[in-house]
Design a protein around this motif. Structure first.
Motif, PDB file in Angstrom:
ATOM      1  N   PRO A  79     -24.905   3.756  10.869  1.00 54.74           N
ATOM      2  CA  PRO A  79     -24.099   3.638   9.649  1.00 54.74           C
ATOM      3  C   PRO A  79     -23.406   2.291   9.448  1.00 54.74           C
ATOM      4  CG  PRO A  79     -22.990   5.032  11.245  1.00 54.74           C
ATOM      5  CD  PRO A  79     -24.361   4.749  11.791  1.00 54.74           C
ATOM      6  N   GLU A  80     -23.167   1.546  10.495  1.00 57.77           N
ATOM      7  CA  GLU A  80     -22.477   0.257  10.359  1.00 57.77           C
ATOM      8  C   GLU A  80     -23.422  -0.901  10.033  1.00 57.77           C
ATOM      9  OE1 GLU A  80     -19.127  -0.470  10.371  1.00 57.77           O
ATOM     10  OE2 GLU A  80     -19.080   1.703  10.135  1.00 57.77           O
ATOM     11  N   TYR A  81     -24.735  -0.642  10.038  1.00 58.59           N
ATOM     12  CA  TYR A  81     -25.716  -1.700   9.823  1.00 58.59           C
ATOM     13  C   TYR A  81     -25.710  -2.141   8.362  1.00 58.59           C
ATOM     14  CZ  TYR A  81     -30.086  -4.284   9.980  1.00 58.59           C
ATOM     15  OH  TYR A  81     -31.027  -5.268   9.913  1.00 58.59           O
ATOM     16  N   GLY A  82     -25.731  -3.444   8.121  1.00 54.54           N
ATOM     17  CA  GLY A  82     -25.855  -3.987   6.774  1.00 54.54           C
ATOM     18  C   GLY A  82     -24.714  -4.914   6.424  1.00 54.54           C
ATOM     19  N   ALA A  83     -24.932  -5.696   5.362  1.00 54.94           N
ATOM     20  CA  ALA A  83     -23.928  -6.651   4.894  1.00 54.94           C
ATOM     21  C   ALA A  83     -23.057  -6.060   3.791  1.00 54.94           C
ATOM     22  CB  ALA A  83     -24.604  -7.927   4.397  1.00 54.94           C
ATOM     23  N   ASN A  84     -23.523  -4.976   3.160  1.00 55.87           N
ATOM     24  CA  ASN A  84     -22.715  -4.257   2.172  1.00 55.87           C
ATOM     25  C   ASN A  84     -22.339  -5.142   0.979  1.00 55.87           C
ATOM     26  OD1 ASN A  84     -21.812  -1.631   1.754  1.00 55.87           O
ATOM     27  ND2 ASN A  84     -19.695  -2.203   2.182  1.00 55.87           N
ATOM     28  N   ILE A  85     -23.312  -5.827   0.392  1.00 60.10           N
ATOM     29  CA  ILE A  85     -23.004  -6.732  -0.719  1.00 60.10           C
ATOM     30  C   ILE A  85     -23.496  -6.243  -2.081  1.00 60.10           C
ATOM     31  CG2 ILE A  85     -22.958  -8.755   0.773  1.00 60.10           C
ATOM     32  CD1 ILE A  85     -25.690  -9.514  -0.446  1.00 60.10           C
ATOM     33  N   ARG A  86     -24.189  -5.115  -2.138  1.00 60.87           N
ATOM     34  CA  ARG A  86     -24.783  -4.669  -3.400  1.00 60.87           C
ATOM     35  C   ARG A  86     -23.766  -4.563  -4.532  1.00 60.87           C
ATOM     36  NH1 ARG A  86     -27.923  -0.044  -2.232  1.00 60.87           N
ATOM     37  NH2 ARG A  86     -29.434  -1.515  -1.449  1.00 60.87           N
ATOM     38  N   SER A  87     -22.564  -4.093  -4.246  1.00 56.47           N
ATOM     39  CA  SER A  87     -21.549  -3.928  -5.295  1.00 56.47           C
ATOM     40  C   SER A  87     -21.067  -5.267  -5.850  1.00 56.47           C
ATOM     41  CB  SER A  87     -20.361  -3.127  -4.762  1.00 56.47           C
ATOM     42  OG  SER A  87     -19.741  -3.836  -3.703  1.00 56.47           O
ATOM     43  N   LEU A  88     -21.322  -6.360  -5.147  1.00 51.63           N
ATOM     44  CA  LEU A  88     -20.855  -7.687  -5.572  1.00 51.63           C
ATOM     45  C   LEU A  88     -21.942  -8.539  -6.217  1.00 51.63           C
ATOM     46  CD1 LEU A  88     -18.847  -8.537  -2.335  1.00 51.63           C
ATOM     47  CD2 LEU A  88     -17.932  -7.653  -4.474  1.00 51.63           C
ATOM     48  N   VAL A  89     -23.171  -8.090  -6.171  1.00 49.75           N
ATOM     49  CA  VAL A  89     -24.310  -8.930  -6.554  1.00 49.75           C
ATOM     50  C   VAL A  89     -24.249  -9.397  -8.008  1.00 49.75           C
ATOM     51  CG1 VAL A  89     -26.794  -8.851  -6.976  1.00 49.75           C
ATOM     52  CG2 VAL A  89     -25.885  -8.144  -4.782  1.00 49.75           C
ATOM     53  N   MET A  90     -23.860  -8.543  -8.931  1.00 44.94           N
ATOM     54  CA  MET A  90     -23.852  -8.943 -10.342  1.00 44.94           C
ATOM     55  C   MET A  90     -22.771  -9.971 -10.649  1.00 44.94           C
ATOM     56  SD  MET A  90     -26.506  -7.652 -11.489  1.00 44.94           S
ATOM     57  CE  MET A  90     -26.444  -8.029 -13.221  1.00 44.94           C
ATOM     58  N   LYS A 117     -22.556  -9.643  14.110  1.00 45.47           N
ATOM     59  CA  LYS A 117     -22.612  -8.371  14.818  1.00 45.47           C
ATOM     60  C   LYS A 117     -24.041  -7.978  15.204  1.00 45.47           C
ATOM     61  CE  LYS A 117     -20.922  -3.649  14.582  1.00 45.47           C
ATOM     62  NZ  LYS A 117     -20.086  -2.719  13.823  1.00 45.47           N
ATOM     63  N   PHE A 118     -25.004  -8.156  14.290  1.00 51.85           N
ATOM     64  CA  PHE A 118     -26.343  -7.623  14.508  1.00 51.85           C
ATOM     65  C   PHE A 118     -27.408  -8.672  14.835  1.00 51.85           C
ATOM     66  CE2 PHE A 118     -24.176  -4.502  11.812  1.00 51.85           C
ATOM     67  CZ  PHE A 118     -24.273  -3.395  12.644  1.00 51.85           C
ATOM     68  N   MET A 119     -27.159  -9.928  14.513  1.00 48.41           N
ATOM     69  CA  MET A 119     -28.114 -11.001  14.817  1.00 48.41           C
ATOM     70  C   MET A 119     -27.339 -12.223  15.318  1.00 48.41           C
ATOM     71  SD  MET A 119     -30.740 -10.614  11.576  1.00 48.41           S
ATOM     72  CE  MET A 119     -32.101 -11.497  12.338  1.00 48.41           C
ATOM     73  N   PRO A 120     -26.608 -12.101  16.424  1.00 50.31           N
ATOM     74  CA  PRO A 120     -25.721 -13.182  16.875  1.00 50.31           C
ATOM     75  C   PRO A 120     -26.436 -14.468  17.287  1.00 50.31           C
ATOM     76  CG  PRO A 120     -25.859 -11.475  18.543  1.00 50.31           C
ATOM     77  CD  PRO A 120     -26.572 -10.956  17.328  1.00 50.31           C
ATOM     78  N   PHE A 121     -27.733 -14.429  17.456  1.00 57.11           N
ATOM     79  CA  PHE A 121     -28.487 -15.631  17.813  1.00 57.11           C
ATOM     80  C   PHE A 121     -28.729 -16.533  16.608  1.00 57.11           C
ATOM     81  CE2 PHE A 121     -31.301 -12.147  16.837  1.00 57.11           C
ATOM     82  CZ  PHE A 121     -32.197 -12.700  15.931  1.00 57.11           C
ATOM     83  N   ILE A 122     -28.357 -16.085  15.424  1.00 56.66           N
ATOM     84  CA  ILE A 122     -28.532 -16.879  14.204  1.00 56.66           C
ATOM     85  C   ILE A 122     -27.265 -17.674  13.935  1.00 56.66           C
ATOM     86  CG2 ILE A 122     -28.662 -16.715  11.681  1.00 56.66           C
ATOM     87  CD1 ILE A 122     -30.774 -14.631  11.995  1.00 56.66           C
ATOM     88  N   SER A 123     -27.459 -18.944  13.590  1.00 58.69           N
ATOM     89  CA  SER A 123     -26.358 -19.824  13.221  1.00 58.69           C
ATOM     90  C   SER A 123     -26.459 -20.095  11.721  1.00 58.69           C
ATOM     91  CB  SER A 123     -26.471 -21.125  14.015  1.00 58.69           C
ATOM     92  OG  SER A 123     -25.527 -22.052  13.567  1.00 58.69           O
TER      93      SER A 123
END
Length: 166
Positions: A83-94, A115-121
């Motif tokens: 349940p915690e997975y995701g960036a949760n930006i859909r409500s802000l996209v428009m 949190k989910f891909m810490p190897f990415i900069s």
């Protein structure tokens, strides 16, 4: 005089330095000359080859781009048992392209990536909001620039389109 002889087995010689360098500089995992699958391509589609049921990624760059796209496009509570997975930006996209909203989107993406891909900069964020002369929205997307130095993959851009009119 002492005679020194060595006996070698051709099966244990290994590979030339040129082949080793090519293999280690490639981001594909290979076994006996064949690219090994790393992960399933999304959206999921059936493979035409006999080696797997679904189309697969065979290099790290494509897999990371796919995983990052899925992370950003997923809202919390959409992923079963995660349940915690995701960036949760859909409500802000428009509202993309507006200063306060852009910062909030960046914060949410940064938190999800940490949190989910810490190897990415993460390096850059570019909102794209194109409006025609009549005031109608033509395109709504964003470009995220990033690197994955531990892989090593550098200076990639990922464009995510939310809306595009013809």
């Amino acid at each position: 005089m002492v005679e020194q002889r060595k006996k070698y087995d051709f099966n244990s010689v290994g590979e030339t330095s040129e082949i080793f360098e090519q293999r280690t500089n490639s981001d594909e995992i290979r076994f006996r000359g064949e690219s090994l699958p790393i992960g399933i391509k999304t959206p999921i589609s059936f493979s035409t080859s006999d080696s797997s049921v679904f189309k697969m990624h065979t290099n790290f760059k494509d897999q990371i781009l796919d995983n990052l796209r899925n992370l950003i496009l997923t809202n919390k509570n959409e992923r079963l048992m995660f349940p915690e997975y995701g960036a949760n930006i859909r409500s802000l996209v428009m509202e993309l392209g507006k200063p306060g909203v852009d910062e909030e989107i960046m914060i949410r993406i940064r938190d999800a990536v940490n949190k989910f891909m810490p190897f990415i900069s993460l390096q850059g964020f570019e909102p794209i909001r194109l409006v025609d002369s009549n005031g109608s929205l033509e395109k709504l997307s964003m470009i995220i620039s990033f690197s994955a130095p531990e892989i090593p993959i550098f200076n990639l851009d990922l464009e995510i389109s939310f809306y595009e009119a013809l």
